[in-house]
Enzyme design. Sequence first.
Site, PDB file in Angstrom:
ATOM      1  N   ARG A   1     -14.627  -6.789   0.386  1.00 38.17           N
ATOM      2  CA  ARG A   1     -13.948  -6.230   1.565  1.00 38.17           C
ATOM      3  C   ARG A   1     -13.337  -4.848   1.268  1.00 38.17           C
ATOM      4  NH1 ARG A   1      -8.363  -4.683   2.865  1.00 38.17           N
ATOM      5  NH2 ARG A   1      -8.105  -4.952   5.091  1.00 38.17           N
TER       6      ARG A   1
ATOM      7  N   GLY B   1     -10.775  -2.002   2.977  1.00 36.19           N
ATOM      8  CA  GLY B   1      -9.810  -1.775   4.055  1.00 36.19           C
ATOM      9  C   GLY B   1      -9.901  -0.357   4.599  1.00 36.19           C
ATOM     10  N   ASP B   2      -8.899   0.018   5.367  1.00 36.20           N
ATOM     11  CA  ASP B   2      -8.884   1.344   5.994  1.00 36.20           C
ATOM     12  C   ASP B   2      -8.489   2.451   5.010  1.00 36.20           C
ATOM     13  OD1 ASP B   2      -6.288   0.075   5.956  1.00 36.20           O
ATOM     14  OD2 ASP B   2      -5.553   1.812   7.070  1.00 36.20           O
TER      15      ASP B   2
ATOM     16  N   THR C   1       0.839  -1.203   0.000  1.00 32.98           N
ATOM     17  CA  THR C   1       0.000   0.000   0.000  1.00 32.98           C
ATOM     18  C   THR C   1       0.874   1.253   0.000  1.00 32.98           C
ATOM     19  OG1 THR C   1      -1.843  -1.021   1.134  1.00 32.98           O
ATOM     20  CG2 THR C   1      -1.553   1.314   1.534  1.00 32.98           C
TER      21      THR C   1
ATOM     22  N   GLY D   1      -5.857  -3.506   7.808  1.00 29.16           N
ATOM     23  CA  GLY D   1      -6.875  -2.465   7.758  1.00 29.16           C
ATOM     24  C   GLY D   1      -7.962  -2.529   8.816  1.00 29.16           C
TER      25      GLY D   1
ATOM     26  N   THR E   1      -0.810   2.512   6.846  1.00 33.54           N
ATOM     27  CA  THR E   1      -0.623   1.230   6.172  1.00 33.54           C
ATOM     28  C   THR E   1      -0.550   0.123   7.214  1.00 33.54           C
ATOM     29  OG1 THR E   1       0.825  -0.121   4.806  1.00 33.54           O
ATOM     30  CG2 THR E   1       1.880   1.643   6.051  1.00 33.54           C
ATOM     31  N   GLY E   2      -1.120  -1.017   6.882  1.00 36.90           N
ATOM     32  CA  GLY E   2      -1.110  -2.138   7.816  1.00 36.90           C
ATOM     33  C   GLY E   2      -2.401  -2.922   7.703  1.00 36.90           C
TER      34      GLY E   2
HETATM   35  N1  ASP Z   1      -4.219  -1.124   4.941  1.00 42.85           N
HETATM   36  C1  ASP Z   1      -4.382  -1.887   3.744  1.00 42.85           C
HETATM   37  C2  ASP Z   1      -5.685  -2.658   3.810  1.00 42.85           C
HETATM   38  O1  ASP Z   1      -6.005  -3.183   4.853  1.00 42.85           O
HETATM   39  C3  ASP Z   1      -3.289  -2.871   3.498  1.00 42.85           C
HETATM   40  C4  ASP Z   1      -1.890  -2.319   3.565  1.00 42.85           C
HETATM   41  O2  ASP Z   1      -1.624  -1.292   4.187  1.00 42.85           O
HETATM   42  O3  ASP Z   1      -1.000  -2.917   2.945  1.00 42.85           O
HETATM   43  O4  ASP Z   1      -6.334  -2.779   2.812  1.00 42.85           O
END
Ligand code: ASP
Length: 318
Positions: free
Chosen positions: A210, A212-213, A182, A236, A233-234
């Site tokens: 789905r 994400g955040d 991301t 979500g 990032t992480g």
């Molecule tokens: N935050 C992103 C998600 O959950 C994934 C990522 O940061 O790599 O979609």
Amino acid sequence: MKPYSLVIHGGAGTILKSDMTPELENAYINGLEESLNDGYKLLEKGGTAVDVVRAAITALENNVLFNAGRGSVFTKKGVQEMDAAIMSGSDLAAGAVTGVRNVMNPIELAYEVMMNSNHVFLSGKGANDFAIKQGLKLMPDDYFFSKFRYDQWKEIRDSDNYYLDHTHQDITELMKDKKFGTVGAVACDVHGNIAAATSTGGMTNKKYGRIGDSPVIGAGTYANNLTCAISCTGHGEPFIRAVAAHDVSSLMEYKGLSLQDAMQEVVHHKLINLKGEGGMIGVDANGNTAMVFNSAGMYRAMQKSNGEKVIGIYKDNI
Ligand code: ASP
């Protein structure tokens, strides 16, 4: 002229030097550098924070190494569905899209939503139709394909698991030459206006539409001139439950915390309590910057008008 700054990320997770080849490391550093340069050139010329984050994200979306635009991860159905968001801190304008397919630069679609739709958040077919209406560039599936991410998906497609692009878990072997994710950018321009943008393919094997955040305003992306611009990032789901980006802003607005302290609090306390692995980048309207993560690494870079420049991958070093 006020101090100005740009910070970018290319994803956070289990990023270990021991898993990296020198070639791959170089490729990531070059990818970060290219994005930083594209954004910073504009900043120096007096470009707006919104245009600067768009430019930085576009470079990362076009780079197959990162899980955004070209090179996005595969969903349970074996396709790529992308999310993106952008927010302007001077007027709290925002645009976001989710479940978008074949749009070359999802961040441009988020920008179109912000500027020309009267809405904030568009999804799926509606978002794609809007991309066509606004004349954005579409690309065939092949353009977005990367063998590594396809193999990564094939490995788990028959299970109910879904993976953060960056984390080993029980697929250590598969992830040996893993490619991370991301992307995000935050900037403070010469006028003291700030902006944030995030773009992603989400998580490998994600299902049922789905989201994400990243495209959720306040969770993965937020900007307000009074406080900060943040891109996360992480994993979500915990970031959504923590309303992570807005939480940083609230700590600054209501408790008077500095950018760095507010980000530390959210990343190292609130998110850890929710088992939320990852990190975030931030700027405030005085050009201060921060890059905070609770994972082994985060692809990151920043440059400031006082001459400071940092590119990092792992916890303690590049
Ligand atoms: N935050 C992103 C998600 O959950 C994934 C990522 O940061 O790599 O979609």
